[in-house]
Design a protein around this motif. Structure first.
Motif, PDB file in Angstrom:
ATOM      1  N   PHE A  59       0.845  -1.117  -0.433  1.00 47.43           N
ATOM      2  CA  PHE A  59       0.074  -0.080  -0.070  1.00 47.43           C
ATOM      3  C   PHE A  59       1.056   1.244   0.218  1.00 47.43           C
ATOM      4  O   PHE A  59       0.657   2.025  -0.863  1.00 47.43           O
ATOM      5  CB  PHE A  59      -0.671  -0.138   1.345  1.00 47.43           C
ATOM      6  CG  PHE A  59      -1.779   1.276   1.441  1.00 47.43           C
ATOM      7  CD1 PHE A  59      -3.306   0.454   0.770  1.00 47.43           C
ATOM      8  CD2 PHE A  59      -1.613   2.418   1.789  1.00 47.43           C
ATOM      9  CE1 PHE A  59      -4.154   2.049   0.573  1.00 47.43           C
ATOM     10  CE2 PHE A  59      -1.968   3.265   1.794  1.00 47.43           C
ATOM     11  CZ  PHE A  59      -3.328   2.628   1.602  1.00 47.43           C
ATOM     12  N   LEU A  60       1.949   1.541   1.030  1.00 48.72           N
ATOM     13  CA  LEU A  60       3.376   2.208   1.240  1.00 48.72           C
ATOM     14  C   LEU A  60       3.244   2.078  -0.468  1.00 48.72           C
ATOM     15  O   LEU A  60       3.611   4.004  -0.700  1.00 48.72           O
ATOM     16  CB  LEU A  60       3.559   2.196   2.462  1.00 48.72           C
ATOM     17  CG  LEU A  60       3.173   2.920   3.562  1.00 48.72           C
ATOM     18  CD1 LEU A  60       4.837   2.181   4.334  1.00 48.72           C
ATOM     19  CD2 LEU A  60       2.782   3.476   3.245  1.00 48.72           C
ATOM     20  N   HIS A  61       4.581   1.541  -0.766  1.00 48.63           N
ATOM     21  CA  HIS A  61       5.065   1.706  -2.316  1.00 48.63           C
ATOM     22  C   HIS A  61       3.778   2.400  -3.133  1.00 48.63           C
ATOM     23  O   HIS A  61       4.440   2.936  -4.542  1.00 48.63           O
ATOM     24  CB  HIS A  61       5.342  -0.171  -2.556  1.00 48.63           C
ATOM     25  CG  HIS A  61       5.966   0.470  -4.159  1.00 48.63           C
ATOM     26  ND1 HIS A  61       6.655   0.204  -4.413  1.00 48.63           N
ATOM     27  CD2 HIS A  61       5.466  -0.496  -5.134  1.00 48.63           C
ATOM     28  CE1 HIS A  61       7.402   0.972  -5.640  1.00 48.63           C
ATOM     29  NE2 HIS A  61       6.169  -0.191  -6.364  1.00 48.63           N
ATOM     30  N   ALA A  62       2.289   1.786  -3.055  1.00 51.45           N
ATOM     31  CA  ALA A  62       0.923   2.798  -4.033  1.00 51.45           C
ATOM     32  C   ALA A  62       1.314   3.300  -4.537  1.00 51.45           C
ATOM     33  O   ALA A  62       1.298   4.686  -4.770  1.00 51.45           O
ATOM     34  CB  ALA A  62       0.234   1.585  -3.935  1.00 51.45           C
ATOM     35  N   GLY A  63       1.170   4.390  -3.395  1.00 48.47           N
ATOM     36  CA  GLY A  63       1.134   5.107  -2.283  1.00 48.47           C
ATOM     37  C   GLY A  63       2.699   6.455  -2.880  1.00 48.47           C
ATOM     38  O   GLY A  63       2.227   7.985  -3.468  1.00 48.47           O
ATOM     39  N   VAL A  64       3.193   5.873  -2.198  1.00 43.60           N
ATOM     40  CA  VAL A  64       4.643   6.909  -3.219  1.00 43.60           C
ATOM     41  C   VAL A  64       4.782   6.959  -4.399  1.00 43.60           C
ATOM     42  O   VAL A  64       5.139   8.033  -4.764  1.00 43.60           O
ATOM     43  CB  VAL A  64       5.884   6.047  -2.486  1.00 43.60           C
ATOM     44  CG1 VAL A  64       6.892   6.477  -3.139  1.00 43.60           C
ATOM     45  CG2 VAL A  64       5.828   6.563  -0.539  1.00 43.60           C
ATOM     46  N   SER A  65       4.860   5.977  -5.414  1.00 43.06           N
ATOM     47  CA  SER A  65       4.670   5.426  -6.353  1.00 43.06           C
ATOM     48  C   SER A  65       3.586   6.815  -7.506  1.00 43.06           C
ATOM     49  O   SER A  65       3.766   7.424  -8.692  1.00 43.06           O
ATOM     50  CB  SER A  65       4.563   4.337  -7.185  1.00 43.06           C
ATOM     51  OG  SER A  65       5.057   3.500  -6.108  1.00 43.06           O
ATOM     52  N   GLN A  66       2.320   7.099  -6.327  1.00 43.44           N
ATOM     53  CA  GLN A  66       1.648   8.032  -6.827  1.00 43.44           C
ATOM     54  C   GLN A  66       2.340   9.230  -7.166  1.00 43.44           C
ATOM     55  O   GLN A  66       1.374  10.319  -7.523  1.00 43.44           O
ATOM     56  CB  GLN A  66      -0.061   7.663  -6.601  1.00 43.44           C
ATOM     57  CG  GLN A  66      -0.912   8.904  -6.440  1.00 43.44           C
ATOM     58  CD  GLN A  66      -1.153   8.937  -8.332  1.00 43.44           C
ATOM     59  OE1 GLN A  66      -1.185   7.901  -9.317  1.00 43.44           O
ATOM     60  NE2 GLN A  66      -1.807  10.208  -8.330  1.00 43.44           N
ATOM     61  N   GLY A  67       2.573   9.437  -5.499  1.00 39.86           N
ATOM     62  CA  GLY A  67       3.246  10.773  -5.561  1.00 39.86           C
ATOM     63  C   GLY A  67       4.355  11.502  -6.404  1.00 39.86           C
ATOM     64  O   GLY A  67       3.714  12.028  -6.853  1.00 39.86           O
TER      65      GLY A  67
END
Length: 223
Positions: free
Chosen positions: A150-158
């Protein structure tokens, strides 16, 4: 747990949190667009600092805790409803509320392709991290692994948003993802053992940026 099951769990996480999964995350920047407009973030170094702070102390930290908490009560309808209500109440702005609610609904609608009883337990208005945590747990995916993804996806989106906003290039984005891997792993481990008392953020500038974005006329993102 067999190696085959672990591989299947990894594939499901990759699918659910992929940019190709139809949740619409590409439409949101969580206030980053306003931060760029106000020159709080002007380059790749600033983008990395912005995202790192969010993971450690801000929106993404709280979201990580909600993923964990939802996994802990995956079979308890009342507690899931209470978590969902709290998650929406902690949204720092109207746009942030819209973002997490819209992503949560879209995630659940798409994830129903993988049937599980949890879909009948979650409330209609469910924030994104609660939805992800509950569905992952229902499929016996470990909380720490779900949070890390989930965090990887959030950082990737950012990072993707930062590239589209012109403060970083593709190579900068890859460097940022590499630099934040260790931080995301550490935070995932901490969040997996977190409780309600661990919720809380200290990212005032990010909250203000999210609020100010509501009145921004020219925009690429919905938040």
């Amino acid at each position: 747990m067999s190696a085959a099951f672990e591989t299947q769990a990894l594939l499901r996480l990759m699918t659910w949190l992929s940019p190709a999964f139809p949740v619409g995350g590409f439409a949101y920047s969580s206030g980053l667009e306003r931060a760029v407009h106000d020159r709080l973030v002007t380059d790749a170094v600033g983008l990395e600092a912005w995202l790192s702070t969010s993971v450690r102390h801000g929106m993404l930290w709280n979201d990580a805790v909600f993923v964990s908490l939802a996994a802990q009560v995956v079979e308890e309808q009342v507690k899931l409803a209470e978590l969902a209500e709290l998650g929406l109440a902690l949204a720092g702005s109207a746009e942030r509320h819209m973002e997490t609610l819209s992503l949560g609904k879209a995630f659940l609608a798409a994830a129903e392709a993988w049937p599980a009883s949890v879909f009948g337990l979650l409330p209609p208005d469910c924030p994104y991290p609660v939805a992800v945590g509950a569905v992952a747990a229902a499929h016996r995916i470990g909380a720490e692994q779900a949070i890390a993804a989930f965090l990887h996806a959030g950082v990737s989106q950012g990072v993707s948003a930062g590239i589209r906003l012109g403060v970083a290039g593709q190579q900068d984005g890859l460097r940022i993802l590499s630099a934040l891997e260790t931080i995301a792993g550490e935070v995932a481990e901490r969040a997996a053992a977190a409780g309600l008392d661990d919720l809380g953020s200290a990212t005032v500038q990010a909250d203000i940026a999210s609020l100010r974005h509501e009145r921004q006329n020219s925009r690429l993102f919905r938040s």
